[in-house]
Scaffold this active site. Structure first.
Site, PDB file in Angstrom:
ATOM      1  N   LYS A  49      -0.946  -9.503   2.751  1.00 27.77           N
ATOM      2  CA  LYS A  49      -0.247  -9.001   3.938  1.00 27.77           C
ATOM      3  C   LYS A  49      -1.188  -8.064   4.682  1.00 27.77           C
ATOM      4  O   LYS A  49      -1.881  -7.266   4.059  1.00 27.77           O
ATOM      5  CB  LYS A  49       1.036  -8.257   3.543  1.00 27.77           C
ATOM      6  CG  LYS A  49       1.788  -7.659   4.748  1.00 27.77           C
ATOM      7  CD  LYS A  49       3.188  -7.201   4.399  1.00 27.77           C
ATOM      8  CE  LYS A  49       3.260  -5.816   3.823  1.00 27.77           C
ATOM      9  NZ  LYS A  49       2.658  -4.760   4.647  1.00 27.77           N
ATOM     10  N   GLU A  86      -1.540  -5.737   8.617  1.00 26.67           N
ATOM     11  CA  GLU A  86      -0.767  -5.173   9.717  1.00 26.67           C
ATOM     12  C   GLU A  86      -1.432  -5.454  11.061  1.00 26.67           C
ATOM     13  O   GLU A  86      -2.654  -5.455  11.168  1.00 26.67           O
ATOM     14  CB  GLU A  86      -0.638  -3.648   9.536  1.00 26.67           C
ATOM     15  CG  GLU A  86       0.097  -3.263   8.268  1.00 26.67           C
ATOM     16  CD  GLU A  86       0.241  -1.746   8.093  1.00 26.67           C
ATOM     17  OE1 GLU A  86      -0.127  -0.977   9.009  1.00 26.67           O
ATOM     18  OE2 GLU A  86       0.723  -1.341   7.023  1.00 26.67           O
ATOM     19  N   ASP A 132      -0.834  -6.304  -0.422  1.00 29.83           N
ATOM     20  CA  ASP A 132      -1.152  -5.639   0.842  1.00 29.83           C
ATOM     21  C   ASP A 132      -2.651  -5.402   0.914  1.00 29.83           C
ATOM     22  O   ASP A 132      -3.258  -4.974  -0.075  1.00 29.83           O
ATOM     23  CB  ASP A 132      -0.464  -4.262   0.851  1.00 29.83           C
ATOM     24  CG  ASP A 132       0.429  -4.053   2.048  1.00 29.83           C
ATOM     25  OD1 ASP A 132       0.348  -4.849   3.007  1.00 29.83           O
ATOM     26  OD2 ASP A 132       1.229  -3.102   2.015  1.00 29.83           O
ATOM     27  N   ASP A 167       0.838  -1.201   0.000  1.00 32.15           N
ATOM     28  CA  ASP A 167       0.000   0.000   0.000  1.00 32.15           C
ATOM     29  C   ASP A 167       0.875   1.254   0.000  1.00 32.15           C
ATOM     30  O   ASP A 167       0.372   2.375  -0.109  1.00 32.15           O
ATOM     31  CB  ASP A 167      -1.021  -0.011   1.143  1.00 32.15           C
ATOM     32  CG  ASP A 167      -0.386  -0.137   2.513  1.00 32.15           C
ATOM     33  OD1 ASP A 167       0.852  -0.229   2.605  1.00 32.15           O
ATOM     34  OD2 ASP A 167      -1.146  -0.135   3.516  1.00 32.15           O
ATOM     35  N   SER A 168       2.205   1.056   0.062  1.00 28.68           N
ATOM     36  CA  SER A 168       3.135   2.179  -0.152  1.00 28.68           C
ATOM     37  C   SER A 168       2.967   2.724  -1.566  1.00 28.68           C
ATOM     38  O   SER A 168       3.514   3.778  -1.890  1.00 28.68           O
ATOM     39  CB  SER A 168       4.579   1.728   0.083  1.00 28.68           C
ATOM     40  OG  SER A 168       4.889   0.602  -0.713  1.00 28.68           O
ATOM     41  N   GLU A 187       9.037  -3.992  10.648  1.00 28.43           N
ATOM     42  CA  GLU A 187       9.364  -2.672  10.086  1.00 28.43           C
ATOM     43  C   GLU A 187       9.832  -1.711  11.166  1.00 28.43           C
ATOM     44  O   GLU A 187       9.182  -1.532  12.200  1.00 28.43           O
ATOM     45  CB  GLU A 187       8.140  -2.077   9.363  1.00 28.43           C
ATOM     46  CG  GLU A 187       8.471  -0.707   8.773  1.00 28.43           C
ATOM     47  CD  GLU A 187       7.509  -0.226   7.690  1.00 28.43           C
ATOM     48  OE1 GLU A 187       6.538  -0.933   7.367  1.00 28.43           O
ATOM     49  OE2 GLU A 187       7.762   0.875   7.162  1.00 28.43           O
TER      50      GLU A 187
END
Ligand code: KIV
Length: 257
Positions: free
Chosen positions: A112, A114, A83, A44-45, A182
């Site tokens: 992925k 978080e 993501d 999502d970056s 991270e």
């Protein structure tokens, strides 16, 4: 070589360190794949790197799904991880399952997400049991930027470090096939890497992790500002700018076409 999969990524622990990166389109995904990058994350970056947002929070599912499909169409050997953007797994478990399914239907091999609280761990188990491999993400989780008050390194106090250690163990127990760490201290990443049976993939977490992530635009020198831990493997921004500028001048000066 055949395509990388979850079993091979797990089996790489202690055998071979994996250099993994993000990609958000077919062109760069093909180049990364041909160069031997084993795992490509449609992160999502992409919000900051291709969509012009200042955080990952505004990224919409249709934006990542389109990028996942583009990347999946381009790769032959790399494993593609999608993501789950902010909002696609926070508002209910059934909705989260549907959004994860859409990622696999778009061509991803895994998703992925978080976090590591009890709800997220239950979700990781549910997805894993449903045949959706999950790569976990603990430490600094960018979707929590508003709770942190900025993109801040995590795990600097003993309490924080202990929590992140517990988080990593919890997501592994829940079924994650690998864990992204991270922006945590290298010593903490080393402790976690030693304690887990699944690989850790670090970003800003030192060299001891089993694998590394780099954001494509950072490592290729496309971004002007990069985090201090980044190594630039190319300096593409001036090269690209120079090409555009010569083209404009050539057309203006009548030397092209
Ligand atoms: O979105 C992303 O690029 C990521 C990496 C930092 C792991 O989550």
């Amino acid at each position: 070589m055949k395509r990388w999969n979850v079993a091979e990524v797990r089996a790489s622990k202690g055998v071979r360190k994996l250099g993994c990166c993000t990609a958000y389109d077919s062109c760069f995904a093909r180049l990364a794949d041909e160069a031997g990058v084993p795992v490509i994350l449609v992160g999502d970056s992409m919000g900051m790197n291709t969509l012009g947002y200042s955080t990952t929070l505004p990224v919409k599912p249709e934006e990542t799904l389109s990028a996942v499909a583009a990347v999946a169409r381009a790769v032959k050997e790399a494993m593609v991880v999608a993501d789950l953007p902010f909002g696609t797994y926070q508002c209910g478990d059934d909705e989260a399952m549907k959004n994860a399914v859409r990622c696999l239907q778009a061509g991803a091999d895994a998703v992925k997400l978080e976090g590591a609280d009890s709800r997220i761990c239950a979700l990781i188990s549910r997805m894993t049991n449903a045949g959706i491999p999950v790569l976990a993400h603990v430490g600094m989780t960018p979707q929590s930027v508003n709770s942190y008050g900025g993109f801040k390194r995590q795990g600097r106090t003993r309490e924080e470090a202990e929590r992140i250690f517990r988080d990593a163990k919890a997501v592994e127990k829940a079924g994650a096939f690998a864990v992204t760490l991270e922006c945590v201290p290298a010593e903490l990443a080393a402790e976690i890497t030693a304690a887990l049976a699944v690989p850790t993939i670090g970003i800003g977490a030192g060299s001891v992790c089993d694998a590394q992530w780099l954001v494509m635009h950072d490592m290729l020198g496309l971004n002007e500002k990069v985090p201090s831990f980044v190594r630039k493997y190319a300096d593409l921004a001036p090269v690209v700018k120079n090409a555009f500028s010569r083209y404009v001048n050539d057309v203006a000066g009548g030397t092209f076409p």
